[in-house]
Design a protein around this motif. Sequence first.
Motif, PDB file in Angstrom:
ATOM      1  N   HIS A   1       0.497  -1.650   0.480  1.00 48.19           N
ATOM      2  CA  HIS A   1      -0.159   0.117  -0.086  1.00 48.19           C
ATOM      3  C   HIS A   1       1.204   1.033   0.063  1.00 48.19           C
ATOM      4  O   HIS A   1       1.950   1.358   0.351  1.00 48.19           O
ATOM      5  CB  HIS A   1      -0.901  -0.375   1.260  1.00 48.19           C
ATOM      6  N   PRO A   2       1.009   2.417  -1.006  1.00 48.49           N
ATOM      7  CA  PRO A   2       1.209   3.694  -1.221  1.00 48.49           C
ATOM      8  C   PRO A   2       1.609   3.805   0.114  1.00 48.49           C
ATOM      9  O   PRO A   2       2.561   4.596   0.432  1.00 48.49           O
ATOM     10  CB  PRO A   2       0.282   4.559  -2.376  1.00 48.49           C
ATOM     11  N   GLU A   3       0.669   4.071   1.358  1.00 53.34           N
ATOM     12  CA  GLU A   3       0.958   4.898   2.397  1.00 53.34           C
ATOM     13  C   GLU A   3       1.640   3.508   3.750  1.00 53.34           C
ATOM     14  O   GLU A   3       2.321   4.338   3.965  1.00 53.34           O
ATOM     15  CB  GLU A   3      -0.483   5.089   3.368  1.00 53.34           C
ATOM     16  N   ASP A   4       1.504   2.575   3.855  1.00 57.50           N
ATOM     17  CA  ASP A   4       2.479   1.881   3.631  1.00 57.50           C
ATOM     18  C   ASP A   4       4.291   1.875   3.224  1.00 57.50           C
ATOM     19  O   ASP A   4       4.885   1.552   4.582  1.00 57.50           O
ATOM     20  CB  ASP A   4       1.931   0.262   4.374  1.00 57.50           C
TER      21      ASP A   4
ATOM     22  N   GLN B   1       5.514   4.200   2.749  1.00 58.14           N
ATOM     23  CA  GLN B   1       6.111   5.596   3.572  1.00 58.14           C
ATOM     24  C   GLN B   1       6.579   5.737   4.765  1.00 58.14           C
ATOM     25  O   GLN B   1       7.774   5.366   5.056  1.00 58.14           O
ATOM     26  CB  GLN B   1       5.427   6.874   2.997  1.00 58.14           C
ATOM     27  N   HIS B   2       5.838   4.827   5.519  1.00 57.98           N
ATOM     28  CA  HIS B   2       5.779   4.028   6.791  1.00 57.98           C
ATOM     29  C   HIS B   2       7.247   3.169   6.945  1.00 57.98           C
ATOM     30  O   HIS B   2       8.380   2.677   7.805  1.00 57.98           O
ATOM     31  CB  HIS B   2       4.807   3.697   7.325  1.00 57.98           C
TER      32      HIS B   2
ATOM     33  N   GLN C   1      10.392   4.737   6.456  1.00 50.34           N
ATOM     34  CA  GLN C   1      10.720   5.756   7.600  1.00 50.34           C
ATOM     35  C   GLN C   1      11.556   4.911   8.484  1.00 50.34           C
ATOM     36  O   GLN C   1      12.241   4.722   9.124  1.00 50.34           O
ATOM     37  CB  GLN C   1       9.694   6.373   7.972  1.00 50.34           C
TER      38      GLN C   1
ATOM     39  N   ALA D   1       2.746  -3.629   7.586  1.00 45.43           N
ATOM     40  CA  ALA D   1       2.089  -2.897   6.059  1.00 45.43           C
ATOM     41  C   ALA D   1       0.244  -4.160   5.239  1.00 45.43           C
ATOM     42  O   ALA D   1       0.438  -5.176   5.810  1.00 45.43           O
ATOM     43  CB  ALA D   1       3.207  -2.886   5.990  1.00 45.43           C
ATOM     44  N   ARG D   2      -0.331  -3.256   4.653  1.00 42.55           N
ATOM     45  CA  ARG D   2      -0.738  -3.881   3.996  1.00 42.55           C
ATOM     46  C   ARG D   2      -0.324  -4.222   2.778  1.00 42.55           C
ATOM     47  O   ARG D   2      -0.451  -3.571   1.731  1.00 42.55           O
ATOM     48  CB  ARG D   2      -1.931  -3.222   3.936  1.00 42.55           C
TER      49      ARG D   2
ATOM     50  N   TRP E   1      -7.116  -5.802   0.414  1.00 44.24           N
ATOM     51  CA  TRP E   1      -5.342  -5.579   1.596  1.00 44.24           C
ATOM     52  C   TRP E   1      -5.273  -7.202   1.946  1.00 44.24           C
ATOM     53  O   TRP E   1      -6.221  -7.508   2.628  1.00 44.24           O
ATOM     54  CB  TRP E   1      -5.491  -4.255   1.512  1.00 44.24           C
TER      55      TRP E   1
END
Length: 673
Positions: free
Chosen positions: A419-422, A424-425, A428, A445-446, A454
């Motif tokens: 998943h794009p949001e995950d 980024q996480h 980091q 993460a998904r 998902w």
Amino acid sequence: MNSAPEAPVVGDPILWEKLPLQRLPHVVVLCGLALSLLIYSITLQSLEKRQRAYFEFRAREAAALIDNRMRAYRQVLRGASGLFETRQEVSRAEFRTFIQHQNLSEHYPGIQGVGFARIVPTERLAEHTAEVRREGYPLYEVKPAGPRPLYSAIVYIEPFDGRNLRAFGYDMYSEPVRRQAMDQAVDSDRMALSGKVRLQQETGTDEQSGFLIYKAVFRQDQPRSTPAQRREQLLGWVYAPFRMNDFMRGLLGEQAQDLAIDIYDGEAMSPQALMYGKDLDPANPETAPYESVQRLTMMGRTWSLRIRANESLLTRIESGLPAAMGLGTAILSLILGALVWALVTGRERALRLAHHMNEELLRERARLSAILEGTRVGTWEWNVQTGATTFNDEWAHIVGYTLQELAPINIDTWMKLAHPEDLQHSAQKLQAHFSGATAHYEVEARMRHKLGHWVWVLDRGKVTSWTEDGQPLMMYGTHQDITERKQQEEMFRHGAQHDALTGLPNRVLLSDRLERALLAARRDSSELALLFLDLDGFKEVNDAHGHEAGDVVLRTMARRIHACIRASDTLARMGGDEFVVLLPDMKDHRHALTLADKIITEVRRPVTLSQNVSARLSASIGIAFYPEHGTDAQTLTTHADQAMYAAKKGGKNAARIYDARQTPAPTVPGGLP
């Protein structure tokens, strides 16, 4: 003629004699055992982190359940205080009928009852005693006896039987702990929570610590903006007593044995402040794998919760993996040591054992693979510098693919599925690990499944080798499918915010949505409406046909009312036969009245209870508008509730808009005017 020097013979034993070959098997075994200890330590640390995280989640959940139960009980007192605020005088019969309609034993487990304590000036003590005795209680007296500047007396308490009879006539204002909470309720004009007390209901057997909640009641239409004015206009207090063990019973459900909870009154966890649980002996304390202290601040008072994990909680997290991995690696080390020993002690022995050892290695590898498959763990290897990546079959299986379907495999395979949001996480977390800020990389993460949905994975790893200039080179890790755990967590959250019978939002979720709607209304300078609905005739259906029929009625009404509202509106069940409709972004009042008329029409349709039995009900609806009738959630809810009771008093089967002047308000008697 001198002879030429002899050339060294290949395999000259002088070179071999310089090496301690006999010790090589021991070195291999020791290194292997050291590696097995390292693997065991890593997996054990991971297990402890997961157990700690699960315990912290359960501890926070337990504190939230206590807070939610307390919020629900506060609604009972708000309703009782509303009864006094909407009538000039409330009789004993009216109070009893109102409390009976709350179905305390069914909807509010743990509550001892609901009562009303009247303020009694010293000069009216004799007159007050005579009035109550004329009601049919010739032995009534205010207790404890003795002169005091001011008295209070419990004149109403329901249910009026059993233990509650002992509290009749008791002066709670004479006891310091209760008096402090009662004064706080008056001075703040809010509900107040008392400290730890011994309830009058206790009989000397099976005694429990107790506490009380107070709500001050004032004379109608009198100024009360200051503490002095409120004390002057004070009529008394509605209150609810609680026995602590009864309050906690059933709160944590079937998994209550997982946690040991001690509850203290205040922030100091002393034996004198203990309200629930058992105080630990400082000289011989009980040991628990995990312990947490939670603070709950409610109605101006703080409770301290010491929560400890029991063994049953730890068993819910798989605990055999560290031992299995450590034991498997140790066995593999012994096998490798034996192989080296065979090679050192003779080529013939090595040849004789080679085939057998190879089979053992294959079986061991298969066993370790089975352990990984049994725990649904996917593995990955990543060359950080080149992007070359290797996955096992389980890694691909978690997302519904085979390795062949994912080929060619590299680090982009992970990036395309995540998943794009995950992502980024994850980046980091990786950077923190590469910089040395964290010993391991770990992220939830998904990933996109082959079927389109998902899947949640727990992604863990660690850099095992570095380049000469200190850059990460090889990194190894695992993927574990945690979708089921995530779904269970979501179920926990859903259950805490929705009514179990109808599936509608409950008080907690309605409160959150109302606060959000008020923020949006203030920001956009818009209006909203709150409709408070009570079913007329529901008690008769319940009494005549039983609770199962009552449940059919509630579910049917929930579906009918929900079909009347917009997708942006919220329908919530407040408990019993009460519902609330939140209408954000209102354009005019007529829309709310039109909707109320539609709801009344739907409610009046017969409800089929069985093949030959049906029931007819009606609805009384109270309406309050923001900002006309209030600018905060509490005021709007109270005014909508008061308008609903006005509709009931006016003949039921109607909707009424709140009118602060206590004059006839616009009413919809089963149809728009």
